[in-house]
Every structure is written in C-alpha cells, then in structure tokens.
Write an enzyme that holds these catalytic residues in place. Structure first.
Site, PDB file in Angstrom:
ATOM      1  N   LEU A  85       6.707  57.750  34.005  1.00 58.49           N
ATOM      2  CA  LEU A  85       5.338  58.200  33.758  1.00 58.49           C
ATOM      3  C   LEU A  85       5.476  59.409  32.853  1.00 58.49           C
ATOM      4  O   LEU A  85       6.287  60.300  33.133  1.00 58.49           O
ATOM      5  CB  LEU A  85       4.641  58.598  35.066  1.00 58.49           C
ATOM      6  CG  LEU A  85       4.104  57.479  35.956  1.00 58.49           C
ATOM      7  CD1 LEU A  85       3.570  58.067  37.265  1.00 58.49           C
ATOM      8  CD2 LEU A  85       3.002  56.687  35.255  1.00 58.49           C
ATOM      9  N   ASP A  86       4.720  59.454  31.777  1.00 59.60           N
ATOM     10  CA  ASP A  86       4.931  60.555  30.846  1.00 59.60           C
ATOM     11  C   ASP A  86       4.458  61.883  31.439  1.00 59.60           C
ATOM     12  O   ASP A  86       3.865  61.945  32.519  1.00 59.60           O
ATOM     13  CB  ASP A  86       4.307  60.267  29.477  1.00 59.60           C
ATOM     14  CG  ASP A  86       2.789  60.156  29.513  1.00 59.60           C
ATOM     15  OD1 ASP A  86       2.144  60.968  30.203  1.00 59.60           O
ATOM     16  OD2 ASP A  86       2.244  59.280  28.832  1.00 59.60           O
ATOM     17  N   TYR A  87       4.730  62.944  30.727  1.00 63.86           N
ATOM     18  CA  TYR A  87       4.514  64.320  31.193  1.00 63.86           C
ATOM     19  C   TYR A  87       3.089  64.543  31.708  1.00 63.86           C
ATOM     20  O   TYR A  87       2.883  65.215  32.727  1.00 63.86           O
ATOM     21  CB  TYR A  87       4.811  65.268  30.030  1.00 63.86           C
ATOM     22  CG  TYR A  87       4.692  66.740  30.342  1.00 63.86           C
ATOM     23  CD1 TYR A  87       5.696  67.408  31.042  1.00 63.86           C
ATOM     24  CD2 TYR A  87       3.600  67.471  29.895  1.00 63.86           C
ATOM     25  CE1 TYR A  87       5.602  68.759  31.311  1.00 63.86           C
ATOM     26  CE2 TYR A  87       3.494  68.829  30.153  1.00 63.86           C
ATOM     27  CZ  TYR A  87       4.497  69.467  30.856  1.00 63.86           C
ATOM     28  OH  TYR A  87       4.396  70.814  31.110  1.00 63.86           O
ATOM     29  N   ASP A  88       2.109  63.972  31.025  1.00 62.39           N
ATOM     30  CA  ASP A  88       0.706  64.208  31.376  1.00 62.39           C
ATOM     31  C   ASP A  88       0.137  63.167  32.332  1.00 62.39           C
ATOM     32  O   ASP A  88      -1.034  63.265  32.705  1.00 62.39           O
ATOM     33  CB  ASP A  88      -0.150  64.248  30.103  1.00 62.39           C
ATOM     34  CG  ASP A  88       0.166  65.446  29.229  1.00 62.39           C
ATOM     35  OD1 ASP A  88       0.301  66.552  29.774  1.00 62.39           O
ATOM     36  OD2 ASP A  88       0.294  65.265  28.004  1.00 62.39           O
ATOM     37  N   SER A  89       0.926  62.178  32.710  1.00 61.19           N
ATOM     38  CA  SER A  89       0.433  61.123  33.591  1.00 61.19           C
ATOM     39  C   SER A  89       0.770  61.415  35.044  1.00 61.19           C
ATOM     40  O   SER A  89       1.652  62.210  35.351  1.00 61.19           O
ATOM     41  CB  SER A  89       1.017  59.774  33.165  1.00 61.19           C
ATOM     42  OG  SER A  89       0.606  59.440  31.856  1.00 61.19           O
TER      43      SER A  89
END
Length: 243
Positions: A104-108
């Site tokens: 999951l990316d940094y902002d997810s």
C-alpha cells in the site's frame, strides 16, 4: 531435500524469488562458503550453510501471519532511503522478521498482511491466482453516470487497461464522493492513476478486504494475528485464472 536457492531464500522470508535472483547475480549469496552468481544452483536448507550478505538463513522458523490496519504516512518497503516510517515499526512484540504481502503506498490505508512465509506471500500476490481486493476510494468532485460507466468498462492507462471487477458509487458530500472498487491486480498506484485520468484525483484510499478477509473494526496502526482458519481460507480460496 534440495531446491533452487532462490526458492529457499523466498521461503525463508528474505525476499521474493525475483529479488532473490537479483541477489544471486550480485554475488550476495553463498552456499557452504562458495559464492553463487548463476541461476540454477541447488541446496538443501536442512544440510547446507546458506547465507545472504553473510547472514545465515533458515526456513524452519515459526510461520507468522499478521493483519495490520496500515495508517497513512508509512511505507511498505523494509528499507526507505528517505527514512520515512516503515510499517514494521507498528509491530511491537513481534521479534521475527516479517515482510508485507503486496504493498500500500505511503498515502494509502487499510488492510495489509505481513508474514515470514514466502510461499504464502507469493500465492496471494501472483496474478494467476486473481486474489480479489476491495477498496473504498474518496475522490474530488462527483462522478457522473457516464464516468461511472467509463470506469466499469475500463480506463486506458500508459501500461494498459484498468478495469475493476466491480465499481459502485457509495456516497456523496459537497465536494467529493466515495467509490467502492474490487480488483484482482496490483499495478503501482493504478487506482490513483485511473481516477486522475477521469479528472477526479484520489483524496483517500482504504483497502477494506482481501479475498474474504475483512479489515473490520481494527483501529489504524493496530494489528492482530490471523487465525489458522483464516490462513487456510486464504491459501485455498484463490484459484488460478485461465491464462
């Protein structure tokens, strides 16, 4: 029993098979003191001394399966050059080395599995098994019926068509709306790119389920161990696709 060295490294939870192959080519792997730099080398994990970067590896560790509610502001890599917070820092009391299943990316936010079982992780991540993941996505503005149809029929991106299995408009507020998406792929930031292509940047993205495993009421930053039944269901529920 002997097996290919990249498979042994993956089963030990050190890295994926692809990453293990790169380690071999870089000369970072030894078997009984001999440096291995070519594919095809075999070893017996119970008999041979297998090391990565000089560190002895073992495939006999207790298997751990964790479900974490990943908050924003954490990366799912195990080493970040930018020195951002890493998800494994959210696992107090876990002494074994575990790694994320997928990303999951940094902002997810939302459901993230972590384990030291390489075979389990590979099965859940491999495209041929078509493991479904459901997301709740908040985007800027309101999607029209035409835009929802376009999303359901597929959005053309630079790396191919993005076509979710299901897409449903859930609720609206004054300046945004929430969409529920189910998909069985894991291209980098593909959901964000698809909505950007439709002119609706993503404001918030939460993974709420993987196969039949749900995030539930687990608080952001908290984790729990999967039950044996949950591990079994995740292992056997996915079926290979026809391609």
């Amino acid at each position: 029993m002997k097996a290919r060295i990249q498979k042994i490294i993956a089963q030990a939870g050190i890295a994926s098979r692809r990453a293990a192959e790169k380690m071999i080519l870089e000369g970072r792997v030894t078997i009984n003191g001999l440096q291995i730099t070519e594919m095809g080398a075999m070893a017996d994990p119970e008999q041979d001394d297998i090391r990565v970067d000089g560190r002895l590896i073992s495939v006999t560790t207790t298997k751990i399966y964790l479900l974490l509610n990943k908050p924003r502001g954490y990366v799912t890599t195990l080493d970040d050059p930018q020195e951002r917070p890493i998800v494994t820092s959210l696992l107090p009391g876990i002494q074994e080395r575990v790694f994320p299943v997928g990303r999951l990316d940094y902002d997810s936010e939302g459901l993230l599995l972590l384990t030291n079982d390489g075979a389990f992780a590979q099965r859940l991540q491999h495209p041929r098994y078509q493991v479904r993941k459901t997301y709740q996505v908040k985007v800027e503005g309101h999607l029209t019926n035409r835009e929802m149809r376009a999303l359901s029929e597929g959005v053309s991106l630079d790396d191919g068509l993005f076509k979710p299995i299901t897409a449903a408009l859930e609720k609206k507020s004054a300046k945004s709306c929430w969409v529920a998406l189910t998909l069985a792929e894991g291209r980098n930031r593909v959901i964000r790119r698809a909505f950007a292509a439709l002119g609706h940047p993503v404001v918030r993205l939460i993974r709420v389920s993987l196969s039949d495993l749900e995030l539930g009421d687990l608080k952001p930053g908290a984790y729990r161990h999967l039950t044996r039944k949950e591990v079994f269901r995740l292992t056997v529920a996915s079926k290979p696709s026809d391609y």
